[in-house]
Write an enzyme that holds these catalytic residues in place. Structure first.
Site: not given
Length: 209
Positions: A37, A42, A88, A134
């Site tokens: 990631y 994001h 999240n 989220n």
């Protein structure tokens, strides 16, 4: 006598810091942990904080619910947080460190991606909806309010129907990578201004830039 004076002065400075929580800030950059990631859209919250930490010659240390370091700027103490709870569940880490460090809610800034803004566009808001994000949803749930400052970094919306997740979890393209250093520099300036000049001044200076 001089050493006694220094001790008294040092105690006074500690007391002033403890009695003036308005000079203490928590800046939480949102993202997902793990190498896969690292360079995704994001994770721009992590990326902005990493750039500030590198510029300041600091290092993050792993602590409860996240990686943290403390940055001093113009008499302000800024706690930088990268939650390790995954996106999240970001609110759990934000609430914990907000309460532990006794940071006033108005001194919280959350750095996050926004698909509704063109790449690199900056928008600071003192409150607002989660907008389907989220991480912001969980923060709102944990804090029981949407009245906290968020620094939205535009990542664009160049994706087809049903491809949003792939897009935000995808890597930056070559054009975005080339523009990133200047955008990160601007992002660092936003954080410094938020702590030193306040939300309204920072919005007037940087929004849309």
């Amino acid at each position: 006598m001089l050493s006694v004076f220094r001790r008294l002065f040092s105690k006074k400075k500690v007391k002033e810091t403890e009695e003036n929580p308005m000079k203490k800030f928590l800046v939480a950059g949102l993202g997902n942990i793990g190498p896969k990631y690292h360079n995704t859209r994001h994770n721009i919250g992590f990326k902005v904080l990493d750039a500030l930490v590198k510029e300041a010659g600091l290092t993050f240390e792993t602590n409860k619910l996240g990686d943290l370091t403390t940055y001093k700027h113009k008499g302000r103490t800024i706690i930088l947080l990268k939650p390790n709870t995954y996106m999240n569940l970001s609110g759990k880490a934000v609430r914990y460190w907000l309460e532990k460090e006794k940071v006033p809610l108005e001194n919280l800034l959350v750095v996050t991606d926004d698909i509704n803004l063109p790449f690199g566009t900056i928008r600071l808001k003192s409150k607002g909806s989660a907008g389907g994000h989220n991480g912001l949803k969980d923060i709102e749930t944990q804090l029981q309010t949407a009245k906290y400052c968020r620094f939205r970094f535009g990542v664009g919306d160049e994706f087809g129907k049903g491809r949003q997740v792939d897009y935000v979890l995808g890597n930056w393209n070559n054009e975005e990578e080339a523009a990133m250093p200047e955008r990160l520099e601007k992002g660092i300036a936003v954080i410094k201004s938020f702590a030193a000049a306040g939300t309204a001044n920072t919005m007037n200076t940087f929004n849309g830039k």
